[in-house]
Write a protein that holds these residues in place. Structure first.
Motif, PDB file in Angstrom:
ATOM      1  N   UNK A 273     -31.828 -14.037 -63.086  1.00 43.36           N
ATOM      2  CA  UNK A 273     -32.903 -15.017 -62.939  1.00 43.36           C
ATOM      3  C   UNK A 273     -34.168 -14.331 -62.424  1.00 43.36           C
ATOM      4  N   UNK A 274     -35.320 -14.913 -62.792  1.00 49.43           N
ATOM      5  CA  UNK A 274     -36.588 -14.278 -62.437  1.00 49.43           C
ATOM      6  C   UNK A 274     -37.096 -14.724 -61.069  1.00 49.43           C
ATOM      7  N   UNK A 275     -36.859 -15.985 -60.699  1.00 47.82           N
ATOM      8  CA  UNK A 275     -37.401 -16.521 -59.449  1.00 47.82           C
ATOM      9  C   UNK A 275     -36.318 -17.254 -58.663  1.00 47.82           C
ATOM     10  N   UNK A 276     -36.600 -17.463 -57.373  1.00 46.74           N
ATOM     11  CA  UNK A 276     -35.692 -18.251 -56.549  1.00 46.74           C
ATOM     12  C   UNK A 276     -35.741 -19.728 -56.931  1.00 46.74           C
ATOM     13  N   UNK A 277     -36.863 -20.175 -57.485  1.00 45.17           N
ATOM     14  CA  UNK A 277     -36.936 -21.551 -57.976  1.00 45.17           C
ATOM     15  C   UNK A 277     -35.945 -21.762 -59.110  1.00 45.17           C
ATOM     16  N   UNK A 278     -35.843 -20.765 -59.990  1.00 47.24           N
ATOM     17  CA  UNK A 278     -34.880 -20.850 -61.085  1.00 47.24           C
ATOM     18  C   UNK A 278     -33.455 -20.844 -60.533  1.00 47.24           C
ATOM     19  N   UNK A 279     -33.221 -20.060 -59.476  1.00 48.27           N
ATOM     20  CA  UNK A 279     -31.900 -20.034 -58.856  1.00 48.27           C
ATOM     21  C   UNK A 279     -31.571 -21.391 -58.246  1.00 48.27           C
ATOM     22  N   UNK A 280     -32.555 -22.001 -57.604  1.00 46.37           N
ATOM     23  CA  UNK A 280     -32.341 -23.323 -57.007  1.00 46.37           C
ATOM     24  C   UNK A 280     -31.938 -24.336 -58.077  1.00 46.37           C
ATOM     25  N   UNK A 281     -32.653 -24.323 -59.191  1.00 43.27           N
ATOM     26  CA  UNK A 281     -32.340 -25.252 -60.285  1.00 43.27           C
ATOM     27  C   UNK A 281     -30.905 -25.027 -60.776  1.00 43.27           C
ATOM     28  N   UNK A 282     -30.524 -23.764 -60.892  1.00 40.66           N
ATOM     29  CA  UNK A 282     -29.200 -23.443 -61.429  1.00 40.66           C
ATOM     30  C   UNK A 282     -28.085 -23.869 -60.472  1.00 40.66           C
ATOM     31  N   UNK A 283     -28.240 -23.583 -59.190  1.00 42.90           N
ATOM     32  CA  UNK A 283     -27.161 -23.921 -58.268  1.00 42.90           C
ATOM     33  C   UNK A 283     -27.050 -25.427 -58.041  1.00 42.90           C
ATOM     34  N   UNK A 284     -28.164 -26.162 -58.185  1.00 41.60           N
ATOM     35  CA  UNK A 284     -28.110 -27.611 -58.045  1.00 41.60           C
ATOM     36  C   UNK A 284     -27.282 -28.261 -59.152  1.00 41.60           C
TER      37      UNK A 284
END
Length: 275
Positions: free
Chosen positions: A47-58
């Protein structure tokens, strides 16, 4: 600088999301450590950003479990820091012998190396039959590894050296057999063990202990969270009970320091006051 500020905001939001969605609370962990581990997880997830990580883990519990593994990883060995276990054997055990029954809490037990170390030590000192061990961690996968008691064969040489330096009274090979591609530690060492999910961040006292060993866990906490953990240990210990910490941890600046005295200073072993 601007990118770093944005990243810090993203991390705070991600940790808040992890707490609200899965009830794992890392919001008061030391930020430098959390950021390093989250960067490793982000890279592994592609993933490129922590925002993308947040979306994925949610939206993906499996991804959340993978992130959790990065946040809770602890590297240990059997009888890690042999001087600590030698001090337990020579200085603490004589006091523990005076109790008709014992409860020992291994907090943040990770993959179980510390638990097996204490189980072997207590067997050799004749305390096993009167002891109930509690092995806790927030990582269910780590608890399952601890409950299996299987470790890679390439780690056994270091385990053996530590065991000897810690004052082992037999041969470490007496406690394991080889199989499943690793060293399988005798299941009898775990017969008096309760494995449980427990968080030092959010959970409460669950029993009265004579000994608590929590090493190399609080170094990842910020100051208020360290104080919470030490307060939990104080309330969990019987009067005169013992607390063991990691080599880089101490109670010097804790709000609860007055409840303890240094018992073996060089090995970070403390005793709760009897008054």
């Amino acid at each position: 600088m601007e990118e770093e500020k944005i990243e810090d905001i993203e991390i705070r939001l991600l940790l808040e999301a992890l707490y609200r969605r899965y009830h794992y609370d890392f919001r008061n962990y030391a930020q430098a450590s959390i950021k390093r581990r989250l960067r490793q997880a982000r890279e592994r997830l592609g993933l490129r950003t922590f925002s993308a990580m947040q979306d994925k883990l949610l939206h993906d519990p499996a991804a959340a479990a993978r992130v959790l593994r990065f946040l809770t990883v602890q590297v240990s060995d059997l009888f890690r820091d042999p001087g600590y276990f030698r001090a337990m054997r020579e200085k603490v055990v004589p006091h523990l012998r005076t109790y008709p029954s014992l409860k020992v809490w291994i907090a943040g037990c990770s993959a179980g190396e510390e638990l097996h170390s204490f189980a072997i030590l207590f067997r050799e000192e004749g305390l096993e039959d009167r002891t109930l061990f509690y092995a806790t961690d927030i990582n269910q996968e780590a608890l399952e590894t601890a409950a299996r008691g299987i470790y890679p064969l390439e780690r056994i040489a270091a385990f053996t050296q530590n065991y000897r330096q810690a004052g082992g009274k037999a041969s470490l090979s007496d406690y394991y057999t080889t199989g499943y591609g690793g060293a399988v530690f005798d299941k009898s060492l775990r017969e008096r063990v309760v494995f449980s999910d427990h968080s030092l961040v959010t959970d409460a006292v669950f029993s009265e202990m004579q000994l608590i060993s929590c090493r190399n866990v609080m170094i990842y906490f910020d100051k208020p969270l360290q104080d919470r953990a030490v307060g939990l240990f104080r309330d969990s210990l019987a009067r005169g009970g013992f607390l063991g910490l990691g080599s880089k941890e101490n109670l010097r600046f804790s709000a609860h320091a007055s409840a303890f005295t240094e018992f073996v200073r060089e090995e970070k072993i403390y005793q709760r006051g009897k008054g």
